[in-house]
Design an enzyme around this catalytic site. Structure first.
Site, PDB file in Angstrom:
ATOM      1  N   GLY A  33       0.762  -1.315   0.111  1.00 22.00           N
ATOM      2  CA  GLY A  33      -0.024   0.098  -0.085  1.00 22.00           C
ATOM      3  C   GLY A  33       0.627   1.258   0.168  1.00 22.00           C
ATOM      4  O   GLY A  33       2.032   0.955  -0.081  1.00 22.00           O
ATOM      5  N   ASN A  34       0.279   2.409   0.166  1.00 19.60           N
ATOM      6  CA  ASN A  34       0.901   3.631   0.337  1.00 19.60           C
ATOM      7  C   ASN A  34       0.341   4.507   1.608  1.00 19.60           C
ATOM      8  O   ASN A  34      -0.479   4.212   2.181  1.00 19.60           O
ATOM      9  CB  ASN A  34       0.788   4.264  -1.222  1.00 19.60           C
ATOM     10  N   ARG A  35       1.059   5.774   1.650  1.00 20.87           N
ATOM     11  CA  ARG A  35       0.623   6.339   2.767  1.00 20.87           C
ATOM     12  C   ARG A  35      -0.236   7.486   2.538  1.00 20.87           C
ATOM     13  O   ARG A  35      -0.403   8.599   3.303  1.00 20.87           O
ATOM     14  CB  ARG A  35       2.136   7.188   3.318  1.00 20.87           C
ATOM     15  N   SER A  36      -1.250   7.453   1.620  1.00 15.85           N
ATOM     16  CA  SER A  36      -1.905   8.471   1.119  1.00 15.85           C
ATOM     17  C   SER A  36      -2.965   8.460   2.379  1.00 15.85           C
ATOM     18  O   SER A  36      -3.798   7.730   2.581  1.00 15.85           O
ATOM     19  CB  SER A  36      -2.542   8.518  -0.064  1.00 15.85           C
TER      20      SER A  36
END
Ligand code: CTP
Ligand code: CA
Length: 236
Positions: A33-36
Site C-alpha cells: 500500500g501507500n501512505r496517502s
C-alpha cells in the site's frame, strides 16, 4: 482568503471523487500500500458538496474519522485497486465530473495467498511477483462513460535529474488525456500534512490553466473553479 462565500454553482451536477490509497493483498493479513491519507480528495469532495453538487466519494482505506463528518455525501469504502475501479466506474456512468485524487497502487502481487504466508526457520523468503494495475484515469479519459464528462487527475511529482516538476506534470497530463491535471510538488514541505500546498493545473495539452496555493480547502475550491470553467466551455 478573499474567496466569496459559498455559492451553489455546482447545483444539479454529479461529482465523483476518489481519495485515499489502494491496498493490494499479499495474503489475508498483509498488503502492499501507500501512505496517502485522502485529505486532499476529501477536501475536494466536501467543497463540491458545499457548492451544491451531488457527490460520491470513493474512499480507499480512508480513516473513518475523516469521512464521518461528511454527512451530505455518499461514501463508498474500497480497499483494492480493482474495487476502486469498479466503484468509480459505476458512479462515473451518470457523473458530470470525475476526479481521481486517490493514490492508486501501480502494481499488485500476481497472486494473493489464501492462507497467511509462513516463514520457515533458516529459509529464504519467496519473491513477490507483481503485475501492473489498469490505469483508471487514462481509461476514464479515453472512454468518457458519460458524454461531455470532465475527467480530472492529480499528480504528485518530485524533480529529478531528467526534468523539473512541471515538465514531469506536462508529460503525464499529455499521456493520461484527462481534461485537467492538478500537479503538486512533493519532497518539499508543501503537500504534506496540514501545511499549505500548491498545485498547478494543466490541461490535456500540458498548458497551465490555473495555479493555486494555500490550505487543501483553498486548493479544492480553485480546482473546482477550473472544473466549472471547463464545464461552461463544453456547454457553450
Ligand atoms: N492513476 C490511476 N490508475 C493508476 C495509477 C494512477 O487512475 N493505475 C491516477 C491517479 O489517481 C492520479 C493520476 O493517475 O490521478 C496520476 O497518478 P500517478 O501515480 O502520478 O501517475 P502514474 O501514471 O502512475 O505515473 P508514475 O509512474 O509517476 O507513478
Ligand atoms: Ca503511480
Amino acid at each position: 482568503v478573499g474567496r466569496p462565500s459559498p455559492t451553489a454553482d455546482l447545483a444539479g451536477l454529479e461529482v465523483v471523487v476518489s481519495a485515499g490509497g489502494t491496498r493490494e493483498p499479499l495474503d489475508p493479513v498483509r498488503f502492499l500500500g501507500n501512505r496517502s491519507s485522502g485529505r486532499q480528495g476529501i477536501a475536494l469532495a466536501a467543497a463540491a458538496a458545499r457548492r451544491g453538487a451531488r457527490v460520491t466519494l470513493v474512499a480507499a482505506n480512508v480513516d473513518a474519522a475523516l469521512t464521518a463528518p461528511l454527512g451530505a455525501l455518499t461514501v463508498v469504502p474500497v480497499e483494492t485497486t480493482a474495487e476502486l475501479r469498479e466503484a468509480v466506474r459505476d458512479a462515473a456512468r451518470s457523473a458530470d465530473v470525475v476526479v481521481m485524487a486517490a493514490a492508486v497502487a501501480d502494481f499488485r502481487p500476481t497472486t494473493s495467498a489464501a492462507h497467511k504466508i509462513k516463514k520457515t526457520p533458516g529459509g529464504t523468503p519467496a519473491p513477490i511477483t507483481l503485475v501492473e494495475n489498469p490505469d483508471i484515469l487514462a481509461e476514464l479519459a479515453a472512454e468518457r462513460l458519460r458524454p461531455g464528462q470532465v475527467v480530472v487527475g492529480f499528480a504528485a511529482e518530485t524533480g529529478d535529474d531528467d526534468a523539473d516538476v512541471l515538465e514531469h506534470g506536462r508529460a503525464k497530463a499529455r499521456r493520461k488525456g484527462a481534461d485537467l491535471m492538478a500537479v503538486n510538488a512533493v519532497g518539499t514541505a508543501a503537500g504534506f500534512g496540514d501545511v499549505p500546498n500548491s498545485v498547478t493545473v494543466l490541461d490535456a495539452a500540458g498548458e497551465v490553466v490555473a495555479r493555486a496555493a494555500g490550505t487543501k480547502d483553498d486548493v479544492a475550491d480553485a480546482l473546482l473553479d477550473a472544473i466549472t470553467a471547463r464545464l461552461a466551455a463544453a456547454t457553450t
